[in-house]
Design a protein around this motif. Structure first.
Motif, PDB file in Angstrom:
ATOM      1  N   UNK A   1       0.578  -1.193   0.437  1.00 34.04           N
ATOM      2  CA  UNK A   1       0.222   0.252   0.019  1.00 34.04           C
ATOM      3  C   UNK A   1       0.870   1.353  -0.081  1.00 34.04           C
ATOM      4  N   UNK A   2       0.541   2.461   0.123  1.00 37.86           N
ATOM      5  CA  UNK A   2       0.886   3.452  -0.468  1.00 37.86           C
ATOM      6  C   UNK A   2       1.206   5.008   0.752  1.00 37.86           C
ATOM      7  N   UNK A   3       1.347   4.929   1.226  1.00 41.22           N
ATOM      8  CA  UNK A   3       1.383   6.458   2.115  1.00 41.22           C
ATOM      9  C   UNK A   3       1.735   7.990   0.859  1.00 41.22           C
ATOM     10  N   UNK A   4       0.753   8.559   1.652  1.00 39.48           N
ATOM     11  CA  UNK A   4       0.661   9.950   0.778  1.00 39.48           C
ATOM     12  C   UNK A   4       1.133  11.095   1.367  1.00 39.48           C
ATOM     13  N   UNK A   5       2.497  11.802   0.901  1.00 43.47           N
ATOM     14  CA  UNK A   5       2.696  12.552   1.892  1.00 43.47           C
ATOM     15  C   UNK A   5       2.248  14.561   1.176  1.00 43.47           C
ATOM     16  N   UNK A   6       1.617  15.545   2.299  1.00 43.43           N
ATOM     17  CA  UNK A   6       1.762  16.176   0.874  1.00 43.43           C
ATOM     18  C   UNK A   6       3.244  17.124   1.363  1.00 43.43           C
ATOM     19  N   UNK A   7       3.737  17.387   0.419  1.00 42.09           N
ATOM     20  CA  UNK A   7       5.363  18.187   0.235  1.00 42.09           C
ATOM     21  C   UNK A   7       5.206  19.427  -0.502  1.00 42.09           C
ATOM     22  N   UNK A   8       5.507  20.579   0.037  1.00 38.33           N
ATOM     23  CA  UNK A   8       5.770  21.445  -0.934  1.00 38.33           C
ATOM     24  C   UNK A   8       4.908  21.839  -2.225  1.00 38.33           C
ATOM     25  N   UNK A   9       3.020  20.996  -1.625  1.00 39.72           N
ATOM     26  CA  UNK A   9       2.189  21.618  -2.073  1.00 39.72           C
ATOM     27  C   UNK A   9       2.081  20.606  -3.528  1.00 39.72           C
ATOM     28  N   UNK A  10       3.031  19.949  -3.162  1.00 40.35           N
ATOM     29  CA  UNK A  10       2.393  18.281  -4.198  1.00 40.35           C
ATOM     30  C   UNK A  10       2.412  17.074  -3.504  1.00 40.35           C
ATOM     31  N   UNK A  11       1.388  16.022  -3.495  1.00 43.60           N
ATOM     32  CA  UNK A  11       1.616  14.981  -3.193  1.00 43.60           C
ATOM     33  C   UNK A  11       1.876  13.604  -3.350  1.00 43.60           C
ATOM     34  N   UNK A  12       2.809  12.898  -2.445  1.00 50.46           N
ATOM     35  CA  UNK A  12       3.796  12.410  -3.415  1.00 50.46           C
ATOM     36  C   UNK A  12       3.595  11.115  -2.570  1.00 50.46           C
ATOM     37  N   UNK A  13       3.829  10.012  -3.224  1.00 49.91           N
ATOM     38  CA  UNK A  13       2.975   8.174  -3.114  1.00 49.91           C
ATOM     39  C   UNK A  13       4.225   7.808  -2.476  1.00 49.91           C
TER      40      UNK A  13
END
Length: 629
Positions: free
Chosen positions: A136-148
């Motif tokens: 499964x993936x984690x979703x991180x919000x970084x500098x306005x973008x969502x990184x999975x």
């Protein structure tokens, strides 16, 4: 109402008197006191209705109700039966539930908030995979973008099968669980923990790109120089930001084990910028530095910069991510200065040149051939060592000089050896390969062959360097002296500018072939042309069909070409260590749907006794006689 007095036996007793009659001691007492209590009885009978007190014992104390020992004996077995019946019902119900969920998790069993009751281990693992699985993936919000990021990439591992087995076993172990465990889930949830592991080092490595993307170094400010007064000031510094990696790793660990899959923000921390007081000191240093010009030496005549030129290269150098600063040099002005000095200080190397006869012993054989090098005399003209400015080191020296308040910089330069040095060129001592192919003079194609021969003549290929016929001659155009002549395209003869140069390609191929050099690329004609050795020839077309070989010896290879009315010759000079080459052609075999095919084997015997054999099979579609291409 007051309790009625208990009459003496044998008179009929009121309801409840039986309990007293059951007590022999009470009966005997009433008999022994019968005569004495007659007056009392009369008195009691004379008492007003409703005013009589409770009966009293012979001592005068109020008499309570008679003991009911017989009632207790009848009630106790009934309660025990009820309790036993309830226990029996619970046990039977528990066994029914347990049997009904054999091989399945009991009702009420939950893992990570997911109800897994009533399903098998396989289905439990499948249901838990998207919730707690490592894919499964984690979703991180970084500098306005969502990184999975995948959980597995973050160092998370989980034993889904082990969790599933634990879920099925939950509520079944122990005596108490055996009796009521299966029913517990109907009242409250039975939680099975998630068995997982977390590799923090791997998580930090996976999160590093996110940290780099989010990070923004503190801005230490910049210098501003007034071109007229040379007064220096600075712009205002600005704090930066960085990822709080420890907090991020802790949050990731928590999300992996307890999270619900929602996107969360990457925790950040502020990065302090250089204090303004430090920038003011640097501005003063810059003003002091501009009182003298900067001078560069060691790259031709000395180069002295004007004050304006020196001011243009001064820069406020950020250190420690913008937390401190110092005076230095940089920017477009410094880059332009480096370009200028690099050009002034560059001295290109020059290869040694080799002169040798254009023609020498040559081969023309189309069948089986054996060739070995022939001694030759060559003339070598010395080359020249070049000089090159070390641009990166010069920039560093200028920056250091400015920071230290120095105004003189020596330009660093390094020697550049030519690809072909005089020492290696003097090792050329033999003709290592040669070949000649014939033509009929006066034809347009001969013009093209000779033009290509002139272009290639004198080429020197350094050890390890590759020879490319298309690379040296380029596209064949009329501006270069090429003319229209027959050319094979799609098994048809058509006119084309530069037609006929495949004969030169074939000649070059055979010269390299018998030199024992590494053949990198060649392609035979689709139609057999009788002037060439069958299976040992090479066509040419710009830019897609090339003839290439590599000088895999330790000595340069000199290419000489010559031509006359009879044909064209390519001769290769060098030292291949005495390689002896044999070409052996097989029989022509009928090719289905074509003319014929033939296999030619090249065997190279090296000076140290090693041998290497390579077979090449060529198929021809049909045979062309006489003049074609």
């Amino acid at each position: 109402m007051p309790e009625p007095r208990r009459p003496r036996p044998p008179r009929p007793t009121p309801k409840g008197g039986a309990e007293g009659a059951q007590n022999p001691r009470s009966v005997e007492g009433s008999r022994s006191r019968g005569p004495r209590s007659s007056g009392g009885a009369a008195g009691r009978r004379a008492a007003p209705t409703g005013s009589a007190g409770p009966p009293r014992t012979p001592t005068g104390r109020p008499a309570g109700p008679a003991p009911s020992g017989g009632g207790r004996l009848r009630g106790a077995p009934l309660a025990a039966i009820v309790v036993l019946a309830l226990v029996l019902v619970l046990v039977v119900a528990s066994l029914v539930v347990r049997a009904g969920h054999d091989g399945e998790a009991l009702p009420g069993t939950r893992v990570a908030g997911v109800d897994v009751g009533g399903i098998t281990t396989t289905r439990i693992a499948s249901r838990l995979r998207p919730v707690v699985g490592d894919q499964r993936t984690l979703r991180l919000r970084a500098a306005g973008d969502v990184v999975t990021i995948k959980a597995a990439d973050l160092g998370y591992a989980v034993d889904l099968q082990g969790i599933a087995r634990a879920a099925v076993a939950a509520g079944r172990d122990g005596t108490l669980n055996a009796l009521v465990g299966p029913l517990r889930g109907y009242v409250s949830a039975r939680t099975v923990p998630v068995r997982s592991s977390f590799d923090e080092a791997k998580a930090r490595k996976a999160l590093a790109p996110v940290a780099r993307k989010v990070a923004r170094g503190a801005y230490a400010g910049a210098l501003k120089v007034d071109p007229e007064t040379l007064q220096v000031s600075t712009t205002k510094p600005r704090a930066g930001r960085a990822v709080d990696m420890s907090a991020l790793v802790a949050r990731v660990r928590r999300e992996l084990r307890e999270g619900d899959g929602t996107t969360f923000d990457v925790p950040l921390r502020s990065v302090d910028a250089a204090p303004e007081s430090q920038l003011q000191e640097i501005a003063s240093e810059a003003e002091d530095y501009l009182r003298q010009p900067l001078r560069l030496t060691g790259a031709g005549s000395p180069l002295t910069l004007t004050t304006a030129q020196t001011a243009a290269i001064l820069a406020l150098e950020s250190r420690q991510g913008g937390r401190r600063a110092e005076l230095g040099a940089g920017g477009e002005a410094l880059s332009a200065l480096l370009d200028r000095v690099e050009k002034r200080g560059r001295k290109l190397p020059r290869n040694a040149t080799v002169s040798a006869p254009a023609t020498s012993a040559s081969l023309t054989d189309k069948g089986d051939v054996t060739w070995r090098p022939r001694s030759a005399s060559v003339t070598v003209k010395a080359g020249r060592v070049g000089r090159e400015v070390r641009r990166d080191r010069l920039a560093s020296r200028i920056e250091s000089a400015v920071a230290a308040g120095k105004h003189s910089v020596s330009v660093p330069r390094v020697a550049v050896q030519p690809k072909v040095t005089s020492a290696t060129a003097r090792r050329i001592d033999s003709v290592i390969g040669t070949f000649t192919t014939p033509y009929v003079p006066g034809q347009p194609r001969v013009t093209n062959i000779r033009q290509m021969a002139r272009t290639v003549d004198g080429t020197l290929i350094a050890p390890g360097q590759q020879f490319s016929l298309n690379g040296i001659t380029g596209e064949r155009t009329k501006a270069k002296g090429y003319v229209e002549a027959p050319f094979i395209a799609n098994n048809r003869i058509e006119p084309s500018v530069g037609g006929g140069v495949s004969q030169f390609s074939t000649t070059m191929y055979n010269a390299a072939y018998f030199a024992g050099l590494q053949i990198d690329a060649h392609r035979a004609h689709s139609l057999y042309i009788d002037r060439y050795p069958p299976g040992r020839e090479s066509t040419l077309n710009f830019p897609d069909i090339d003839m290439r070989w590599t000088n895999d010896t330790e000595v340069p290879v000199l290419v000489r070409t010559s031509y006359d009315d009879a044909g064209v010759t390519v001769t290769l000079y060098g030292d291949n260590g005495g390689r002896r080459v044999t070409a052996k052609a097989g029989d022509r075999e009928k090719a289905d749907g074509g003319d014929f095919q033939i296999t030619v084997t090249r065997t190279v015997r090296y000076g140290d006794g090693r041998t290497d054999s390579q077979a090449q099979t060529t198929r021809y579609e049909n045979e062309q006689q006489g003049e074609t291409e």
